[in-house]
Design an enzyme around this catalytic site. Structure first.
Site, PDB file in Angstrom:
ATOM      1  CE  LYS A   1       3.406  -7.493  -1.735  1.00 32.84           C
ATOM      2  NZ  LYS A   1       2.958  -7.237  -0.365  1.00 32.84           N
TER       3      LYS A   1
ATOM      4  CG  HIS B   1       0.542  -6.429   4.456  1.00 35.16           C
ATOM      5  ND1 HIS B   1      -0.346  -7.129   3.650  1.00 35.16           N
ATOM      6  CD2 HIS B   1      -0.212  -5.765   5.364  1.00 35.16           C
ATOM      7  CE1 HIS B   1      -1.586  -6.869   4.061  1.00 35.16           C
ATOM      8  NE2 HIS B   1      -1.527  -6.054   5.100  1.00 35.16           N
TER       9      HIS B   1
ATOM     10  CE1 TYR C   1       5.740 -13.083   3.165  1.00 37.71           C
ATOM     11  CE2 TYR C   1       4.499 -11.492   4.465  1.00 37.71           C
ATOM     12  CZ  TYR C   1       4.540 -12.485   3.507  1.00 37.71           C
ATOM     13  OH  TYR C   1       3.385 -12.885   2.888  1.00 37.71           O
TER      14      TYR C   1
END
Lengths: 335, 335
Positions: free
Chosen positions: B313, B282, B276
């Site tokens: 991601k 998220h 993060y």
């Protein structure tokens, strides 16, 4: 309830028997109750038992010197908090149906606790799952990561049912180019109807190594390199030179084709095959071929399962035994 | 255009120069043009050149005996069909900006062609990407699977920029339980504000091995097992006993924390860390720690990239050098 810890085991006297009778904790021993480490820790943290000289941290620190106790405790606690009665053994827990408990009911799951780094030996997992299935229990892996977060996987042995067989193919000649094979067929040939090959141009269809060997093996395709006829065995030999996994991938490919499935390369999903059960727009399974004695860290399997789940496919490993292929499915579940 | 094949190389005479002038095929040699195998195959399949005694299948079969030519041809063809001018070399192709060509314009990508099974050596890829970046080119891997389907990956070296540092933590004692550490802090402690630990109950926070070592290393946490004080070095030793990857995972963890990022376990995504950039709902990156001399088959990296993409991601590998961490990102692209 007062309990005692002798450095190895936590025991309660007669007043502890209510813990067993009401919620299935421990095992009866003489007039008292013997608690497994996970049970003792859980009851101590909940304030249901008291042990002289030991608070929760101290008892956990002592048990933590045994391998697996900490992670196993987290799984035990999670299952209890979800309202299940849990008994230790055979590997590692038996979980009862909701509302049922030891002595009064049936267990539903056999649960094996492992860490994210533990290697999965496929042959031994297959044996355990078989045993569980024979006793009509579901086999569940509870994995514990470095932050003690839990993930549950149900493991099932699968035998894909036979589908309609493919039609007979016409005899044809092919030219080997590298590991692939060129055949001369017009678009919409019978080969493409059965999802063999990829189109090179209007005259030529290119067969992958697996497709080539499968079609040559069932006798419809004869192969040559530079005018010289080459046998299927030679071709397998050639393929193995640059791919140590080739043989067990081939066995899985052939098995799936014989069952009427369409395996295509699974490269874009990072696995050996994506598998269609018929000419459908989407494949339904990812299948990864592995050797009989294969071993894989759980985190690697977790990656596969997560990926398969994200593309709405089942994740199967095809374990190649001398007697055939044993398919084993890993699926994430919520208990 | 008529061309000749001497068993090794395809050449055109003076009339072939239009192929170079108009579309950047081949390299000038004397009064004629010398074609790379991929160029000759492409022009032959398109009917732009003719070679006595050789049709496409025959020429492909001859070149196919050289390693990599078949797959490299498929990449070449794909790039040409997408309208790019392509020159062979340095590794394996230089691709020009749309509408530009050799001699008249600039190349945009360096493209390396590999098969799905080829091992990726991270240190050598990092060198190649560096070279490409120094020449202001994008570095692209073109992978070819068993069915000759293509996937392109852009590879970038990354240095996550420093974020706001974490506040100083209060001094505290911890009790080691297995590989984790219990500290006694109330809910919403400073540790949790910086996303350290997972809550065990209202009194206790459990720190993961990485969190424990990081916090002990910056001097705020002293540790004991069963009354005995234990050093950070002892703890690292303990962790390494059951985890051969521990040390390079720790280096990546520490580097990310020092840059102000929050790495948490990536187990559910099958990688070492989800990361993060601040306290956000998220995580933005998956980071997998690898050793300097690590090697991985491309199909394994493909799995990682696909998974990361499916959860929106970035996929980074953190390559641990003695001088620091080199992050390398793999991202699937469409050319």
């Amino acid at each position: 309830v007062k309990a005692a810890f002798d450095g190895t085991t936590v025991r309660c006297g007669q007043d502890g028997l209510t813990l067993y009778d009401q919620a299935g904790f421990g095992r009866k021993e003489g007039n008292g109750l013997k608690l497994a480490p996970q049970e003792a820790l859980y009851l101590l943290q909940r304030g249901k038992i008291k042990i002289d000289d030991y608070d929760f941290d101290k008892l956990l620190a002592v048990f933590a010197e045994q391998p697996n106790i900490v992670r196993s405790y987290f799984v035990y606690r999670d299952l209890r908090e979800r309202g299940y009665a849990v008994q230790t053994g055979p590997h590692d827990f038996r979980v009862f149906k909701r509302g049922q408990r030891p002595g009064k009911g049936e267990s539903l799951y056999f649960i094996r606790v492992i860490s994210e780094r533990d290697p999965i030996q496929f042959s031994s997992i297959i044996k355990e799952v078989n045993t569980a299935h024979n006793m009509r229990k579901q086999y569940v892996l509870a994995t514990v990561d470095d932050e003690n977060e839990l993930t549950y996987y149900e493991i099932k042995l699968q035998t894909p049912p036979h589908l309609e067989p493919f039609p007979i193919f016409p005899s044809i000649n092919g030219t080997i180019v590298g590991k692939s094979t060129i055949i001369h067929v017009p678009p919409k040939s019978q080969f493409e109807e059965a999802w063999f090959g990829s189109r090179l141009d209007d005259n030529r269809l290119l067969l992958s190594p697996f497709e080539t060997i499968y079609l040559a093996g069932i006798g419809d395709l004869s192969l040559k390199i530079d005018m010289r006829i080459i046998s299927v065995e030679d071709l397998i030999q050639r393929a193995q030179e640059t791919d140590t996994e080739f043989l067990h991938k081939l066995k899985v490919y052939e098995d799936l084709r014989k069952r009427g499935y369409i395996p295509k390369t699974g490269y874009k999903f990072g696995h050996h095959f994506r598998v269609y059960s018929g000419q459908k727009p989407h494949s339904e399974m990812l299948v990864h071929a592995i050797e009989e004695n294969a071993e894989m860290p759980m985190i690697t399997i977790s990656r596969s399962v997560r990926l398969a789940h994200s593309v709405k496919k089942k994740m199967l490993f095809g374990c190649v035994y001398s007697t055939g292929i044993q398919y084993i499915e890993f699926a994430r579940i919520k208990l």
